[in-house]
Motif scaffolding. Structure first.
Motif, PDB file in Angstrom:
ATOM      1  N   LEU A   7       0.698  -1.179  -0.167  1.00 29.49           N
ATOM      2  CA  LEU A   7       0.146   0.042   0.098  1.00 29.49           C
ATOM      3  C   LEU A   7       0.656   1.215  -0.044  1.00 29.49           C
ATOM      4  N   HIS A   8       0.437   2.356  -0.539  1.00 27.98           N
ATOM      5  CA  HIS A   8       0.902   3.593  -0.615  1.00 27.98           C
ATOM      6  C   HIS A   8      -0.120   4.704  -1.130  1.00 27.98           C
ATOM      7  N   VAL A   9       0.161   5.938  -1.063  1.00 29.62           N
ATOM      8  CA  VAL A   9      -0.773   6.876  -1.533  1.00 29.62           C
ATOM      9  C   VAL A   9      -1.463   6.784  -2.596  1.00 29.62           C
ATOM     10  N   ASN A  10      -2.563   6.699  -3.002  1.00 31.65           N
ATOM     11  CA  ASN A  10      -3.092   6.784  -4.344  1.00 31.65           C
ATOM     12  C   ASN A  10      -2.694   5.412  -4.741  1.00 31.65           C
ATOM     13  N   THR A  11      -3.155   4.240  -4.306  1.00 27.46           N
ATOM     14  CA  THR A  11      -3.030   3.050  -4.710  1.00 27.46           C
ATOM     15  C   THR A  11      -3.894   2.682  -5.736  1.00 27.46           C
ATOM     16  N   THR A  12      -3.510   2.133  -6.802  1.00 31.12           N
ATOM     17  CA  THR A  12      -4.684   1.878  -7.808  1.00 31.12           C
ATOM     18  C   THR A  12      -4.629   0.327  -8.102  1.00 31.12           C
ATOM     19  N   GLU A  13      -5.551  -0.020  -8.851  1.00 28.45           N
ATOM     20  CA  GLU A  13      -5.813  -1.405  -9.162  1.00 28.45           C
ATOM     21  C   GLU A  13      -4.672  -2.287 -10.144  1.00 28.45           C
ATOM     22  N   SER A  14      -3.842  -1.339 -10.764  1.00 28.70           N
ATOM     23  CA  SER A  14      -2.870  -1.914 -11.571  1.00 28.70           C
ATOM     24  C   SER A  14      -1.587  -2.087 -10.587  1.00 28.70           C
ATOM     25  N   ASP A  15      -1.508  -1.830  -9.425  1.00 31.03           N
ATOM     26  CA  ASP A  15      -0.505  -2.073  -8.334  1.00 31.03           C
ATOM     27  C   ASP A  15      -0.552  -3.647  -8.097  1.00 31.03           C
ATOM     28  N   PHE A  16      -1.085  -4.404  -8.325  1.00 27.29           N
ATOM     29  CA  PHE A  16      -1.319  -5.749  -8.135  1.00 27.29           C
ATOM     30  C   PHE A  16      -2.015  -6.256  -9.295  1.00 27.29           C
ATOM     31  N   ASN A  17      -1.274  -7.164  -9.885  1.00 24.70           N
ATOM     32  CA  ASN A  17      -1.966  -7.855 -11.042  1.00 24.70           C
ATOM     33  C   ASN A  17      -1.968  -9.512 -10.689  1.00 24.70           C
ATOM     34  N   PRO A  18      -3.308  -9.949 -10.576  1.00 24.21           N
ATOM     35  CA  PRO A  18      -3.184 -11.322 -10.045  1.00 24.21           C
ATOM     36  C   PRO A  18      -2.882 -12.496 -11.167  1.00 24.21           C
ATOM     37  N   LEU A  19      -2.629 -11.805 -12.243  1.00 29.07           N
ATOM     38  CA  LEU A  19      -2.301 -12.793 -13.526  1.00 29.07           C
ATOM     39  C   LEU A  19      -0.764 -12.864 -13.470  1.00 29.07           C
ATOM     40  N   ASP A  29       0.224   9.118  13.359  1.00 29.71           N
ATOM     41  CA  ASP A  29       0.068  10.249  12.505  1.00 29.71           C
ATOM     42  C   ASP A  29      -0.218   9.527  11.321  1.00 29.71           C
ATOM     43  N   VAL A  30      -0.058   8.291  10.964  1.00 30.40           N
ATOM     44  CA  VAL A  30       0.003   7.684   9.711  1.00 30.40           C
ATOM     45  C   VAL A  30      -1.475   7.942   9.340  1.00 30.40           C
ATOM     46  N   GLN A  31      -1.696   8.479   8.025  1.00 30.82           N
ATOM     47  CA  GLN A  31      -2.946   8.446   7.284  1.00 30.82           C
ATOM     48  C   GLN A  31      -3.378   7.353   6.700  1.00 30.82           C
ATOM     49  N   MET A  32      -4.664   6.770   6.808  1.00 35.97           N
ATOM     50  CA  MET A  32      -5.032   5.658   6.385  1.00 35.97           C
ATOM     51  C   MET A  32      -6.377   5.954   5.827  1.00 35.97           C
ATOM     52  N   GLY A  59       1.143   4.606   5.686  1.00 36.49           N
ATOM     53  CA  GLY A  59       0.214   5.468   4.797  1.00 36.49           C
ATOM     54  C   GLY A  59      -0.254   5.131   3.378  1.00 36.49           C
ATOM     55  N   TYR A  60      -1.421   5.202   3.635  1.00 39.68           N
ATOM     56  CA  TYR A  60      -2.171   4.919   1.975  1.00 39.68           C
ATOM     57  C   TYR A  60      -3.330   5.472   1.873  1.00 39.68           C
ATOM     58  N   GLY A  74     -12.645  -7.863 -13.790  1.00 43.83           N
ATOM     59  CA  GLY A  74     -11.078  -7.370 -13.132  1.00 43.83           C
ATOM     60  C   GLY A  74     -11.291  -7.071 -11.730  1.00 43.83           C
ATOM     61  N   SER A  75     -10.365  -6.493 -11.345  1.00 42.16           N
ATOM     62  CA  SER A  75     -10.197  -6.119  -9.856  1.00 42.16           C
ATOM     63  C   SER A  75     -10.604  -4.460 -10.049  1.00 42.16           C
ATOM     64  N   ILE A  76     -11.266  -4.143  -8.780  1.00 39.00           N
ATOM     65  CA  ILE A  76     -11.707  -2.772  -8.177  1.00 39.00           C
ATOM     66  C   ILE A  76     -11.545  -2.423  -6.945  1.00 39.00           C
ATOM     67  N   ASN A  77     -11.013  -1.172  -7.079  1.00 35.05           N
ATOM     68  CA  ASN A  77     -10.893  -0.573  -5.421  1.00 35.05           C
ATOM     69  C   ASN A  77     -12.519  -0.058  -4.949  1.00 35.05           C
ATOM     70  N   GLY A  78     -12.690  -0.203  -3.540  1.00 36.65           N
ATOM     71  CA  GLY A  78     -13.710   0.456  -2.860  1.00 36.65           C
ATOM     72  C   GLY A  78     -13.367   0.970  -1.902  1.00 36.65           C
ATOM     73  N   SER A  79     -13.509   2.317  -1.596  1.00 31.40           N
ATOM     74  CA  SER A  79     -13.088   3.104  -0.482  1.00 31.40           C
ATOM     75  C   SER A  79     -13.753   4.516  -0.380  1.00 31.40           C
ATOM     76  N   ASN A  80     -13.897   5.000   0.923  1.00 26.12           N
ATOM     77  CA  ASN A  80     -14.256   6.389   0.780  1.00 26.12           C
ATOM     78  C   ASN A  80     -13.395   7.181   0.570  1.00 26.12           C
ATOM     79  N   GLY A  81     -13.628   8.489   0.294  1.00 25.56           N
ATOM     80  CA  GLY A  81     -12.527   9.240  -0.021  1.00 25.56           C
ATOM     81  C   GLY A  81     -11.933  10.082   0.988  1.00 25.56           C
ATOM     82  N   GLY A  82     -10.452  10.196   0.828  1.00 26.87           N
ATOM     83  CA  GLY A  82      -9.729  10.853   1.638  1.00 26.87           C
ATOM     84  C   GLY A  82      -9.028   9.896   2.553  1.00 26.87           C
ATOM     85  N   THR A  83      -8.576  10.541   3.515  1.00 23.48           N
ATOM     86  CA  THR A  83      -8.051   9.793   4.706  1.00 23.48           C
ATOM     87  C   THR A  83      -7.827  10.264   5.891  1.00 23.48           C
ATOM     88  N   ILE A  84      -7.645   9.553   7.068  1.00 22.33           N
ATOM     89  CA  ILE A  84      -7.637  10.133   8.446  1.00 22.33           C
ATOM     90  C   ILE A  84      -6.633   9.566   9.212  1.00 22.33           C
TER      91      ILE A  84
END
Length: 288
Positions: free
Chosen positions: A102-114, A185-188, A253-254, A210-220
């Motif tokens: 994980l990192h800030v702005n993690t996208t679906e392409s950051d893990f390819n199950p194929l 202080d880590v933002q998640m 932080g991610y 395919g794969s898709i992210n689901g998360s509320n916007g922003g971090t805390i």
């Protein structure tokens, strides 16, 4: 549509079933039958043992569903047991953001199950993050012709959270219990149980594969959360290396990028639009 739900009687699974019912689908829920639900006559029920291929084959062999929503697929064998026995036009699997580095702005392409070497495994064979990667690898490598989507959620939070991970922090502040937090202080990122359930129901009706992210916007940060609880209660957090180990320790932080979900037509609300109301609920519960 005729939809089979594996699980669905607790947490975000309840919200998913409720959303599917509201959308007018014909729902069958399959569980171990240990937990009662409040769906009444709106669903059909079956009792299965999710980790037993014999149980699944006996229950579903030869049956066809338009969609299977599987919130209980933890490992590659879980996927195999279902898709070898249940015929479905679409398969919606609940995965996890744990598949990522994980990192800030993690996208679906950051893990390819194929690209992940497929291993058939049971739940206890590897750590959680690895078995979730292998579950996705099994889905997309062993069943390439199956219309499927793997939904990657971060920590799920809500009033109905049986894990009580977020509640841990509130309770420890309110009751003056020392706790050990490794990085306050880590933002998640997080996703509400209600929106997670509605997103799964939404995806049951889509064609995206395919794969898709689901998360509320922003971090805390936990610092923001604890400060809010302190201000609302007049209490002060006791932070100590000798305190109880906090459940989100070890996190980095991610945030999860949800642009793909938005393009499909589902927009998640900002995390700070609801989390403080949730904290208020936990504060009252902790006072008891």
């Amino acid at each position: 549509m005729n939809i089979l739900v594996l699980g669905g009687t607790r947490y975000f699974g309840v919200h998913m079933v409720e959303a599917l019912i509201q959308r007018g689908h014909h729902i069958t829920i399959a569980t171990r039958g240990l937990k009662k639900d409040n769906f009444g006559n709106s669903v059909h029920r079956m009792v299965i043992e999710r980790s037993s291929p014999q149980s699944i084959a006996q229950a579903f062999s030869g049956r066809t569903f338009d969609v299977v929503c599987d919130s209980l697929a933890y490992c590659s064998n879980d996927v195999k047991y279902v898709l070898d026995s249940v015929h479905c036009k679409r398969y919606v699997m609940t995965s996890s953001a744990s598949v990522y580095q994980l990192h800030v702005n993690t996208t679906e392409s950051d893990f390819n199950p194929l690209e992940k070497s497929l291993k058939w495994c049971n739940r206890a064979d590897y750590p959680y993050d690895e078995i979730k990667r292998l579950a996705e690898s099994a889905l997309f490598q062993a069943y390439p012709l199956q219309s499927s989507v793997a939904v990657r959620f971060p920590f799920v939070i809500g009033r109905d959270d049986y894990t009580k991970r977020l509640y841990f922090y509130v309770e420890h502040v309110v009751k003056g219990i020392p706790m050990f937090i490794d990085d306050i202080d880590v933002q998640m990122g997080y996703v509400s149980s209600e929106e997670a359930g509605r997103f799964l129901a939404f995806l049951a009706e889509q064609e995206y594969t395919g794969s898709i992210n689901g998360s509320n916007g922003g971090t805390i940060s936990l610092s923001e959360i604890i400060k809010y609880v302190e201000e609302r209660t007049g209490k002060h957090a006791i932070l100590s290396k000798d305190g109880e180990v906090a459940p989100y320790n070890g996190g980095v932080g991610y945030s999860l990028n949800t642009e793909l979900a938005s393009k499909l037509g589902f927009r998640f609300s900002p995390i700070k639009s609801f989390i403080f109301d949730l904290l208020n609920t936990f504060i009252e519960a902790a006072k008891v």
